[in-house]
Enzyme design. Sequence first.
Site, PDB file in Angstrom:
ATOM      1  CE  LYS A  91      -7.891  -6.509   7.398  1.00  0.00           C
ATOM      2  NZ  LYS A  91      -7.571  -6.474   8.833  1.00  0.00           N
ATOM      3  CD  GLU A 113      -2.943 -13.230  11.732  1.00  0.00           C
ATOM      4  OE1 GLU A 113      -4.054 -12.900  11.280  1.00  0.00           O
ATOM      5  OE2 GLU A 113      -2.071 -12.426  12.066  1.00  0.00           O
ATOM      6  CB  SER A 380     -12.725  -1.314   5.281  1.00  0.00           C
ATOM      7  OG  SER A 380     -13.824  -2.201   5.419  1.00  0.00           O
TER       8      SER A 380
HETATM    9  C1  LIG Z   1     -12.747  -5.362   3.954  1.00  0.00           C
HETATM   10  C2  LIG Z   1     -12.409  -5.509   5.401  1.00  0.00           C
HETATM   11  N1  LIG Z   1     -12.775  -4.537   6.260  1.00  0.00           N
HETATM   12  C3  LIG Z   1     -12.505  -4.621   7.574  1.00  0.00           C
HETATM   13  C4  LIG Z   1     -11.839  -5.717   8.101  1.00  0.00           C
HETATM   14  C5  LIG Z   1     -11.600  -5.764   9.573  1.00  0.00           C
HETATM   15  O1  LIG Z   1     -10.282  -5.533   9.925  1.00  0.00           O
HETATM   16  P1  LIG Z   1      -9.834  -4.229  10.683  1.00  0.00           P
HETATM   17  O2  LIG Z   1     -10.788  -4.029  11.817  1.00  0.00           O
HETATM   18  O3  LIG Z   1      -8.460  -4.512  11.116  1.00  0.00           O
HETATM   19  O4  LIG Z   1      -9.908  -3.085   9.720  1.00  0.00           O
HETATM   20  C6  LIG Z   1     -11.437  -6.762   7.250  1.00  0.00           C
HETATM   21  C7  LIG Z   1     -10.719  -7.936   7.774  1.00  0.00           C
HETATM   22  O5  LIG Z   1     -10.461  -8.885   7.115  1.00  0.00           O
HETATM   23  C8  LIG Z   1     -11.726  -6.640   5.867  1.00  0.00           C
HETATM   24  O6  LIG Z   1     -11.384  -7.602   4.990  1.00  0.00           O
END
Ligand SMILES: Cc1ncc(COP(=O)(O)O)c(C=O)c1O
Length: 398
Positions: A91, A113, A380
């Site tokens: 993020k 948000e 992620s």
């Molecule tokens: C660690 C992590 N991975 C994935 C996501 C999902 O978001 P996005 O689909 O935009 O990658 C989030 C959302 O808060 C997150 O904190």
Amino acid sequence: MNHLLPDRNGHFGLYGGKYVPETLMAPLEELENAYKKFLKDSHFKSILKQCMSDYIGRETPLYFAEHLTEALGGARVYLKREDLCHTGAHKINNALSQALLAKMMGKNRLIAETGAGQHGVATATAASYLGLDCEVYMGTEDMRRQSLNVFRMKLLGAKVTAVDNGSKTLKDAINEAIRDWVTNVEETYYVMGTVFGPHPYPVMVRNFQSVIGKEARKQILKKEGRLPDLLIACVGGGSNAMGLFYPFLKDESVKMVGVEAGGEGIGSGRHAARFAGGTVGILQGTKSYLLQDEDGQVLETHSVSAGLDYASVGPEHCYYKDKERIDYTYATNDDALDAFKILGRQEGIIPALESSHALAHAIRVAPDMDKDEIIIVNLSGRGDKDVNHVAHILGVTL
Ligand SMILES: Cc1ncc(COP(=O)(O)O)c(C=O)c1O
């Protein structure tokens, strides 16, 4: 298939666009013009490049998960380590990029948000780093699940505003943030956390996050001398997935799978799998797949992971789903919790519950793939923020 989308009105085929009240048309246009201008600006680009390396810690490693690969007995599994970014998730790539854009635009206040809290922490961090004010809207249910991140945001100097309406999760927080933006548009920049919302947010966030895929492409070519066979990422709004997938879209041999939150199973109705259980509709400024009833009322969603618990999904994902370029599946809460534990034991890495959904799919498919095939899973984020929540689920008192 058109890789140059969106069109000038922000449409990805049938999806996307700009479905907002009149008052937001001018600010969105101002944002689009600023984005186009600064993207070409060498001063902006050089500061951003430096922030990415010296502050965020890019490039993140592409790690060969040898023990997990051995345990699964099939394809070679690599992890793109976005969990090693400053603040613990992908993020920050987007939040810092948008915060810098806001500063260049002369805005002194950021609003955001947040669901899991990672985007809120990332925005609060970027605000503190760049000397901007920050207010973050968060549903009270998410505040309960992610209390550690609420405290982190406050420590970083952000105001956290609790949203106690509706399902008390991300959808309701977005409504409040939009309300704030309409009222304070002169000095305020709205930092959207994913590839969602009205144009230009989906394309802007995708471009800021595609650093993930650009690095992964270069890294796998160096390590393996060839492209991967399969990319896997979890899909909340869809930014980490689009960030990884985008630079590989033209490589026809590379398959891609986005993993949504199957919650307690599709049949239970308690999930957030928009592609498995949704239909096309309009929510929060964009046309996309949506969990809604026959009257168009947005349905309650559920996931063990706050970051995947959202009723809609980024519009670009819908386009590639229709074109059959990206496949979508889901992992249940139980699958994700298993993957959460497996990675800790096999590799000494505790993944975020969101990322655990992507891992769960890799664990499912790798054993049936050949040993010389390659999977890249986007890790992620890291699981520190989820440890309390998982302990609670497992009945462990900390
Ligand atoms: C660690 C992590 N991975 C994935 C996501 C999902 O978001 P996005 O689909 O935009 O990658 C989030 C959302 O808060 C997150 O904190």
